[in-house]
Scaffold this active site. Structure first.
Site, PDB file in Angstrom:
ATOM      1  N   GLU A  89      63.677  83.287  17.142  1.00 14.25           N
ATOM      2  CA  GLU A  89      64.057  84.342  18.072  1.00 14.25           C
ATOM      3  C   GLU A  89      62.830  84.968  18.719  1.00 14.25           C
ATOM      4  OE1 GLU A  89      68.153  86.202  16.362  1.00 14.25           O
ATOM      5  OE2 GLU A  89      66.405  86.439  15.099  1.00 14.25           O
ATOM      6  N   CYS A 328      62.220  95.289  14.756  1.00 19.40           N
ATOM      7  CA  CYS A 328      61.250  94.753  13.801  1.00 19.40           C
ATOM      8  C   CYS A 328      61.925  94.493  12.468  1.00 19.40           C
ATOM      9  CB  CYS A 328      60.141  95.749  13.523  1.00 19.40           C
ATOM     10  SG  CYS A 328      59.324  96.344  14.967  1.00 19.40           S
TER      11      CYS A 328
HETATM   12  N1  SAH Z   1      53.657  88.778   9.476  1.00 19.48           N
HETATM   13  C1  SAH Z   1      53.112  89.639  10.475  1.00 19.48           C
HETATM   14  C2  SAH Z   1      53.895  89.590  11.733  1.00 19.48           C
HETATM   15  C3  SAH Z   1      55.293  90.155  11.642  1.00 19.48           C
HETATM   16  S1  SAH Z   1      55.179  91.652  12.429  1.00 19.48           S
HETATM   17  C4  SAH Z   1      52.936  91.031   9.900  1.00 19.48           C
HETATM   18  O1  SAH Z   1      53.348  91.250   8.768  1.00 19.48           O
HETATM   19  O2  SAH Z   1      52.338  91.879  10.543  1.00 19.48           O
HETATM   20  C5  SAH Z   1      56.596  92.453  12.054  1.00 19.48           C
HETATM   21  C6  SAH Z   1      56.326  93.917  11.843  1.00 19.48           C
HETATM   22  O3  SAH Z   1      57.576  94.548  11.609  1.00 19.48           O
HETATM   23  C7  SAH Z   1      55.473  94.149  10.629  1.00 19.48           C
HETATM   24  O4  SAH Z   1      54.669  95.286  10.739  1.00 19.48           O
HETATM   25  C8  SAH Z   1      56.548  94.335   9.601  1.00 19.48           C
HETATM   26  O5  SAH Z   1      56.031  94.890   8.457  1.00 19.48           O
HETATM   27  C9  SAH Z   1      57.526  95.180  10.355  1.00 19.48           C
HETATM   28  N2  SAH Z   1      58.870  95.210   9.788  1.00 19.48           N
HETATM   29  C10 SAH Z   1      59.445  94.305   8.975  1.00 19.48           C
HETATM   30  N3  SAH Z   1      60.672  94.695   8.633  1.00 19.48           N
HETATM   31  C11 SAH Z   1      60.904  95.866   9.272  1.00 19.48           C
HETATM   32  C12 SAH Z   1      62.019  96.738   9.341  1.00 19.48           C
HETATM   33  N4  SAH Z   1      63.170  96.463   8.724  1.00 19.48           N
HETATM   34  N5  SAH Z   1      61.902  97.848  10.093  1.00 19.48           N
HETATM   35  C13 SAH Z   1      60.768  98.099  10.768  1.00 19.48           C
HETATM   36  N6  SAH Z   1      59.704  97.299  10.757  1.00 19.48           N
HETATM   37  C14 SAH Z   1      59.762  96.197  10.012  1.00 19.48           C
END
Ligand code: SAH
Length: 336
Positions: A89, A328
């Site tokens: 996605e 996110c």
């Molecule tokens: N693996 C990388 C890229 C993914 S980024 C990383 O960890 O940075 C995705 C972002 O969204 C990250 O900061 C992650 O921690 C955040 N994220 C994951 N699940 C989320 C959620 N349910 N609500 C808000 N942010 C979330």
């Protein structure tokens, strides 16, 4: 067969030389691919038929397609099918400063962050360069307009697919290609320290964000297993090294989870951790999902003010797309 969109400009030059053709075709082909957006190699008019036939023996154009689009206010979510039947996605956000696309870098993810829906499926494979480039090209085609900003924050850990992600950046940044300015490109990592150090020498001025989410090892170990491999001290040292080498300000992402990491204690710890760094913190209101128990904090403003009092630059991320599970941590390659 592989896609021609896997090749950087330099790769293309080498390819033309390897088939005893001319290096300058790389420029011409880049123009057909990224500016004219050609749909078939047969439509290329300034490269000889024999050379085009040779290219066709080795390469195809597209290897992904859009199979579903969901639209909400200010956000579109795109589901792509890859040539092996996998799905990924990407999310497009409409801001007042332009449009930004959040692209995926892997099918599944091995980082196992406890709060993240996207990571519930283990990594199946890395995305090829072309599969990242084409997320942008196909969405631009669907939109009929250009995308101005790119964030590598969809499904996957970009530093677990380092070579392809950096080639992807080289391609989309190239002036003869999409020419997306490096300052308009942001890559987010969960903290793979050796790759942060390596990235310090990647000669493009792209932005780096770290998914921090906890200010101490005890808590970070609980919610982000990667912290056991690269504890905070190692990650922070790598980021300091990155800053010393590049002089680029680092963004820290911090998801606000109710009763987990949102008290005054964590705010204080966070301030100590970041003391003296040229950085800014992006507090992320947690997007709740059906399968995971964490709750969104209701202490965001208090937490934010604690940081402001200590002189830390802080913003709260605007909430996008939770209605269509485009926010996110909600992306998931589900069945079509
Ligand atoms: N693996 C990388 C890229 C993914 S980024 C990383 O960890 O940075 C995705 C972002 O969204 C990250 O900061 C992650 O921690 C955040 N994220 C994951 N699940 C989320 C959620 N349910 N609500 C808000 N942010 C979330």
């Amino acid at each position: 067969m592989t896609s021609i969109y896997n090749l950087t400009r330099e790769d293309l030059e080498n390819y033309f030389l390897s088939i005893n053709s001319k290096k300058f075709h790389a420029d011409q082909l880049f123009d057909w691919l990224y500016v004219k957006r050609v749909k078939s190699f047969d439509d290329v008019t300034n490269i000889k038929k024999e050379v085009l036939e040779e290219i066709k023996k080795n390469y195809i154009l597209n290897n992904i397609k859009i199979v579903n689009v969901e639209k909400d206010k200010d956000v579109n979510k795109y589901l792509f099918e890859l040539s092996d039947g996998e799905h990924i996605e990407a999310v497009l956000m409409f801001h007042d400063y332009g449009t930004s696309i959040c692209i995926s870098s892997q099918v599944g993810c091995n980082m196992g962050c406890k709060f993240c829906e996207s990571g519930r499926r283990k990594k199946v494979r890395n995305l090829e360069v072309s599969e990242m480039v084409l997320q942008i090209l196909l969405i631009e085609e669907e939109l009929g307009s250009r995308i101005s900003h790119v964030v590598v924050m969809g499904i996957g850990e970009p530093f677990d697919n380092y070579e392809n992600v950096t080639d992807f950046i080289k391609i989309i940044n190239h002036p003869k290609s999409l020419a997306i300015g490096s300052r308009h490109i942001t890559l987010s990592t969960c903290g793979i320290a050796p790759k942060i150090r390596e990235f310090a020498h990647f000669p493009y001025q792209v932005n780096l964000a770290l998914s921090l989410h906890a200010p101490n090892d005890e808590l970070r170990n609980k919610i982000m297993p990667i912290n056991k491999a690269y504890p905070l001290k190692e990650v922070m040292d790598a980021l300091k090294y990155y800053y010393d080498e590049t002089n680029r300000r680092i963004t820290f992402e911090y998801i606000m989870l109710e009763n987990i990491n949102d008290s005054a204690k964590e705010a204080q710890e966070l301030c100590s951790l970041l003391k003296g760094m040229n950085c800014y913190i992006n507090l992320i209101p947690y997007n709740e999902t059906n399968n995971i128990d964490f709750k969104k904090s209701n202490n965001i403003d208090v937490f934010k003010n604690e940081l402001i009092k200590k002189g830390i630059n802080v913003t709260v991320r605007r909430e996008f797309g939770s209605k269509i599970s485009a926010a996110c941590g909600q992306l998931r390659s589900k069945e079509v």
